[in-house]
Motif scaffolding. Structure first.
Motif, mmCIF file in Angstrom:
data_model
loop_
_atom_site.group_PDB
_atom_site.id
_atom_site.type_symbol
_atom_site.label_atom_id
_atom_site.label_comp_id
_atom_site.label_asym_id
_atom_site.label_seq_id
_atom_site.Cartn_x
_atom_site.Cartn_y
_atom_site.Cartn_z
ATOM 1 N N SER A 97 27.098 55.343 30.693
ATOM 2 C CA SER A 97 28.136 56.217 29.542
ATOM 3 C C SER A 97 29.485 56.151 29.765
ATOM 4 C CB SER A 97 27.519 57.962 29.795
ATOM 5 O OG SER A 97 28.098 58.162 31.148
ATOM 6 N N ASN A 98 29.718 55.520 30.930
ATOM 7 C CA ASN A 98 31.153 55.153 31.404
ATOM 8 C C ASN A 98 31.501 53.482 31.488
ATOM 9 O OD1 ASN A 98 33.954 55.519 32.055
ATOM 10 N ND2 ASN A 98 33.305 55.520 34.309
ATOM 11 N N PHE A 99 31.921 53.115 30.235
ATOM 12 C CA PHE A 99 32.310 51.710 30.006
ATOM 13 C C PHE A 99 33.348 51.257 29.309
ATOM 14 C CE2 PHE A 99 28.985 52.359 27.163
ATOM 15 C CZ PHE A 99 29.460 51.807 26.043
ATOM 16 N N CYS A 100 34.078 50.231 29.319
ATOM 17 C CA CYS A 100 35.102 49.645 28.388
ATOM 18 C C CYS A 100 34.285 49.254 26.930
ATOM 19 C CB CYS A 100 35.933 48.702 28.789
ATOM 20 S SG CYS A 100 36.809 49.191 30.332
ATOM 21 N N PRO A 101 34.651 49.786 26.001
ATOM 22 C CA PRO A 101 33.926 49.440 24.683
ATOM 23 C C PRO A 101 34.514 47.817 24.356
ATOM 24 C CG PRO A 101 35.927 51.098 23.986
ATOM 25 C CD PRO A 101 35.695 50.848 25.780
ATOM 26 N N ARG A 102 33.594 47.524 23.511
ATOM 27 C CA ARG A 102 33.972 45.977 23.017
ATOM 28 C C ARG A 102 35.274 45.992 22.181
ATOM 29 N NH1 ARG A 102 30.272 42.198 20.747
ATOM 30 N NH2 ARG A 102 31.403 40.598 19.640
ATOM 31 N N GLY A 103 36.162 44.735 22.669
ATOM 32 C CA GLY A 103 37.307 44.485 22.220
ATOM 33 C C GLY A 103 38.588 45.063 23.356
ATOM 34 N N SER A 104 37.957 45.824 24.180
ATOM 35 C CA SER A 104 39.020 46.274 25.458
ATOM 36 C C SER A 104 39.485 45.250 26.146
ATOM 37 C CB SER A 104 38.289 47.309 26.389
ATOM 38 O OG SER A 104 37.967 48.164 25.522
ATOM 39 N N LYS A 105 40.610 45.143 26.554
ATOM 40 C CA LYS A 105 41.132 43.919 27.511
ATOM 41 C C LYS A 105 41.179 44.383 28.931
ATOM 42 C CE LYS A 105 44.522 41.430 24.836
ATOM 43 N NZ LYS A 105 46.137 41.065 24.452
ATOM 44 N N ILE A 106 40.608 43.819 29.786
ATOM 45 C CA ILE A 106 40.150 44.136 30.985
ATOM 46 C C ILE A 106 40.837 42.666 31.785
ATOM 47 C CG2 ILE A 106 38.526 44.490 32.870
ATOM 48 C CD1 ILE A 106 36.619 45.107 30.664
ATOM 49 N N THR A 107 41.683 43.439 32.892
ATOM 50 C CA THR A 107 42.460 42.623 33.710
ATOM 51 C C THR A 107 41.916 42.524 35.137
ATOM 52 O OG1 THR A 107 44.288 42.795 32.222
ATOM 53 C CG2 THR A 107 44.974 41.931 34.393
ATOM 54 N N LEU A 108 41.680 41.461 35.496
ATOM 55 C CA LEU A 108 41.303 41.340 37.057
ATOM 56 C C LEU A 108 42.421 40.579 37.883
ATOM 57 C CD1 LEU A 108 39.320 41.473 39.620
ATOM 58 C CD2 LEU A 108 38.418 39.522 38.628
ATOM 59 N N VAL A 109 43.093 41.187 38.644
ATOM 60 C CA VAL A 109 44.132 40.592 39.745
ATOM 61 C C VAL A 109 43.648 40.549 41.166
ATOM 62 C CG1 VAL A 109 46.502 40.529 40.292
ATOM 63 C CG2 VAL A 109 46.130 41.359 37.911
ATOM 64 N N VAL A 110 43.494 39.555 42.021
ATOM 65 C CA VAL A 110 43.301 39.188 43.044
ATOM 66 C C VAL A 110 44.270 38.793 43.869
ATOM 67 C CG1 VAL A 110 41.687 38.419 44.875
ATOM 68 C CG2 VAL A 110 40.939 39.279 42.393
ATOM 69 N N LYS A 111 45.085 39.307 44.865
ATOM 70 C CA LYS A 111 46.298 38.829 45.445
ATOM 71 C C LYS A 111 45.910 39.095 46.905
ATOM 72 C CE LYS A 111 49.846 40.576 42.373
ATOM 73 N NZ LYS A 111 51.013 41.267 42.187
ATOM 74 N N SER A 112 46.395 37.862 47.538
ATOM 75 C CA SER A 112 46.284 38.081 49.114
ATOM 76 C C SER A 112 47.727 37.856 49.819
ATOM 77 C CB SER A 112 45.616 36.815 49.513
ATOM 78 O OG SER A 112 45.520 36.580 50.894
ATOM 79 N N THR A 113 47.965 38.563 50.820
ATOM 80 C CA THR A 113 49.241 38.368 51.318
ATOM 81 C C THR A 113 49.058 37.579 52.616
ATOM 82 O OG1 THR A 113 48.687 40.750 52.732
ATOM 83 C CG2 THR A 113 50.016 40.887 50.627
ATOM 84 N N LYS A 114 47.740 37.041 52.973
ATOM 85 C CA LYS A 114 47.563 36.284 54.097
ATOM 86 C C LYS A 114 48.443 34.996 53.813
ATOM 87 C CE LYS A 114 44.031 33.777 56.513
ATOM 88 N NZ LYS A 114 42.794 33.181 56.579
ATOM 89 N N LYS A 115 49.323 34.546 54.804
ATOM 90 C CA LYS A 115 50.246 33.388 54.714
ATOM 91 C C LYS A 115 49.319 32.014 54.688
ATOM 92 C CE LYS A 115 53.814 35.747 54.969
ATOM 93 N NZ LYS A 115 53.967 36.482 53.630
ATOM 94 N N SER A 116 49.889 31.183 53.944
ATOM 95 C CA SER A 116 49.171 29.927 53.832
ATOM 96 C C SER A 116 49.533 28.861 54.924
ATOM 97 C CB SER A 116 49.334 29.374 52.428
ATOM 98 O OG SER A 116 50.808 28.638 52.471
ATOM 99 N N PHE A 117 48.979 27.742 54.892
ATOM 100 C CA PHE A 117 49.124 26.815 55.986
ATOM 101 C C PHE A 117 50.388 26.145 55.701
ATOM 102 C CE2 PHE A 117 48.757 22.132 57.230
ATOM 103 C CZ PHE A 117 48.581 22.534 58.709
#
Length: 146
Positions: A97-117
């Motif tokens: 009963s709880n979901f985003c209906p068709r046509g909704s824009k869903i944004t997934l953002v994954v950020k890491s603060t771990k320093k690179s090599f």
């Protein structure tokens, strides 16, 4: 004279090859599967109308599996209807009963603060750097029909 040019050309070529191989090594030592992983989870959650709790937990587990630290990685999920209404609360913990209906824009953002090599090398030679381990942003449309 011709031998001198050949000698110089040979060492210039070797210099460029060494620089190329070093840059290639740095590239592959920093390579990760973050973009591929977020693409897969974006496609899966598009069909369900957002992230179920098990999908979110699986995403966190997969991030840990490929080398991301839970404490240094943030995952943001937001959603908007086509008219701009914010329905971010429906994008996570999706149920029947709880979901985003068709046509909704869903944004997934994954950020890491771990320093690179590369960032660690630059900091070692006293050059301030804030190059992180990776960031990925996916915007996709919900395909779930009510």
């Amino acid at each position: 004279m011709g031998e001198d040019l050949t000698f110089i050309g040979k060492y210039v070529f070797e210099l460029f090859m060494v620089l190329f191989l070093v840059s290639l090594g740095i590239h592959y030592s920093n390579a990760n599967n973050l973009d591929d992983l977020t693409k897969v989870y974006a496609e899966i959650s598009a069909t369900t109308g957002g992230f179920t709790s098990s999908q979110y937990n699986d995403l966190v587990d997969d991030l840990v599996r490929i080398g991301y630290d839970k404490e240094k990685t943030s995952i943001t999920i937001s959603a908007k209807l086509p008219d701009g209404t914010n329905i971010s609360t429906k994008a996570k913990n999706v149920t029947d009963s709880n979901f985003c209906p068709r046509g909704s824009k869903i944004t997934l953002v994954v950020k890491s603060t771990k320093k690179s090599f590369v960032s660690k090398i630059l900091n070692w030679v006293n050059i301030p750097s804030d190059i992180s381990f990776g960031t990925s942003r996916r915007v996709f449309m919900s395909e779930r029909v009510e």
